[in-house]
Enzyme design. Structure first.
Site, PDB file in Angstrom:
ATOM      1  N   SER A 190       0.823  -1.217   0.000  1.00  0.00           N
ATOM      2  CA  SER A 190       0.000   0.000   0.000  1.00  0.00           C
ATOM      3  C   SER A 190       0.853   1.261   0.000  1.00  0.00           C
ATOM      4  CB  SER A 190      -0.903   0.023   1.237  1.00  0.00           C
ATOM      5  OG  SER A 190      -1.661  -1.146   1.324  1.00  0.00           O
TER       6      SER A 190
HETATM    7  N1  SAH Z   1      -0.756  -4.960   3.955  1.00  0.00           N
HETATM    8  C1  SAH Z   1      -0.015  -5.250   2.735  1.00  0.00           C
HETATM    9  C2  SAH Z   1      -0.738  -4.851   1.475  1.00  0.00           C
HETATM   10  C3  SAH Z   1      -1.905  -5.696   1.275  1.00  0.00           C
HETATM   11  S1  SAH Z   1      -2.555  -5.857  -0.346  1.00  0.00           S
HETATM   12  C4  SAH Z   1       1.375  -4.653   2.774  1.00  0.00           C
HETATM   13  O1  SAH Z   1       1.717  -3.969   3.741  1.00  0.00           O
HETATM   14  O2  SAH Z   1       2.136  -4.915   1.840  1.00  0.00           O
HETATM   15  C5  SAH Z   1      -3.881  -6.952   0.106  1.00  0.00           C
HETATM   16  C6  SAH Z   1      -3.472  -8.351   0.409  1.00  0.00           C
HETATM   17  O3  SAH Z   1      -4.637  -9.046   0.828  1.00  0.00           O
HETATM   18  C7  SAH Z   1      -2.924  -9.112  -0.791  1.00  0.00           C
HETATM   19  O4  SAH Z   1      -1.651  -9.641  -0.488  1.00  0.00           O
HETATM   20  C8  SAH Z   1      -3.946 -10.223  -1.007  1.00  0.00           C
HETATM   21  O5  SAH Z   1      -3.398 -11.440  -1.468  1.00  0.00           O
HETATM   22  C9  SAH Z   1      -4.520 -10.381   0.382  1.00  0.00           C
HETATM   23  N2  SAH Z   1      -5.865 -11.008   0.444  1.00  0.00           N
HETATM   24  C10 SAH Z   1      -6.894 -10.864  -0.409  1.00  0.00           C
HETATM   25  N3  SAH Z   1      -7.948 -11.603   0.005  1.00  0.00           N
HETATM   26  C11 SAH Z   1      -7.561 -12.237   1.150  1.00  0.00           C
HETATM   27  C12 SAH Z   1      -8.210 -13.145   2.050  1.00  0.00           C
HETATM   28  N4  SAH Z   1      -9.462 -13.565   1.876  1.00  0.00           N
HETATM   29  N5  SAH Z   1      -7.499 -13.578   3.125  1.00  0.00           N
HETATM   30  C13 SAH Z   1      -6.225 -13.178   3.335  1.00  0.00           C
HETATM   31  N6  SAH Z   1      -5.570 -12.322   2.521  1.00  0.00           N
HETATM   32  C14 SAH Z   1      -6.223 -11.857   1.435  1.00  0.00           C
END
Ligand code: SAH
Length: 213
Positions: free
Chosen positions: A60
């Site tokens: 992000s």
């Molecule tokens: N917090 C992260 C950015 C997250 S992007 C950072 O600091 O880099 C959102 C993430 O959520 C992605 O890696 C995606 O794979 C994950 N995601 C999406 N759906 C999900 C689910 N149902 N359970 C767990 N993770 C999930």
């Protein structure tokens, strides 16, 4: 390389965007974002925008991380559940705020991102984060209840299991999907009643169902 200078400009930029909590700013300053981005993007580590981390996902934007974490109002010693580990950067920033007595559990559905985040956190010498490969819709029942819960992917609705896993007086921050983009939402639980407030528009990758092996 000018990463140190870039970091200071980034800090000034997020302060100008109204991030006021000194503890949050200090945690952003302590976290080496260059350890959480793919090698070929290192020079862009302190740019105030999201960067691709593979598998269609992103780390992000630093401002968004600071904004969500400010809304969470983290205290030392808090036990936090994060849904969407991605690179592990957001978890790393929070790990400085909870301190040695606090702990972060972070759930990610893509196994290879779990490995990426584990490596990154290890390089950063962060030991108070545990990464779980699983579906965030179910939260992480084993360590409930949590003082704070943060969802870092856009979701049309807060999964009920996450509300159950939040402590009384606990705070949850999540981007809720609308027709266009996501609305930052904060939920405070009080005697099983939810106080819900909204805090501006953002854009997130979606929260998906089912895990990837
Ligand atoms: N917090 C992260 C950015 C997250 S992007 C950072 O600091 O880099 C959102 C993430 O959520 C992605 O890696 C995606 O794979 C994950 N995601 C999406 N759906 C999900 C689910 N149902 N359970 C767990 N993770 C999930």
């Amino acid at each position: 390389m000018g990463l140190i200078k870039d970091k200071e400009s980034l800090i000034n930029e997020i302060k100008a965007m109204d991030i006021r909590d000194e503890n949050v700013i200090d945690a952003i300053r302590k976290t080496k974002r260059e350890l959480f981005v793919p090698d070929k993007l290192k020079d862009d580590s302190y740019k105030n925008y999201p960067l691709p981390i593979g598998y269609g996902q992103t780390i992000s934007q630093p401002y968004t991380v600071a904004y969500m974490i400010e809304l969470l109002n983290i205290k030392k010693g808090n036990k936090i559940l994060e849904i969407g580990t991605g690179s592990g950067y957001n978890a790393a920033v929070m790990s400085f705020l909870v301190g040695k007595k606090g702990f972060i559990y972070s759930v990610e559905r893509i196994r290879r991102l779990c490995d990426f985040a584990k490596d990154n956190l290890k390089k950063a010498h962060i030991n108070n984060v545990k990464i779980i490969h699983g579906d965030g819709y179910h939260g992480y029942n084993k360590e409930k209840p949590y003082d704070r819960i943060i969802i870092t992917a856009g979701t049309p609705k807060i999964p009920n299991k996450l509300i159950e896993q939040l402590k009384d007086k606990g705070i949850m921050v999540a981007p809720i999907s609308k027709f266009y983009g996501e609305e930052m939402t904060r939920i405070i639980k009080n005697n099983n009643k939810l106080k819900i407030t909204t805090h501006g528009s953002f854009a997130f990758v979606p929260l998906k169902k089912h895990i990837e092996r």
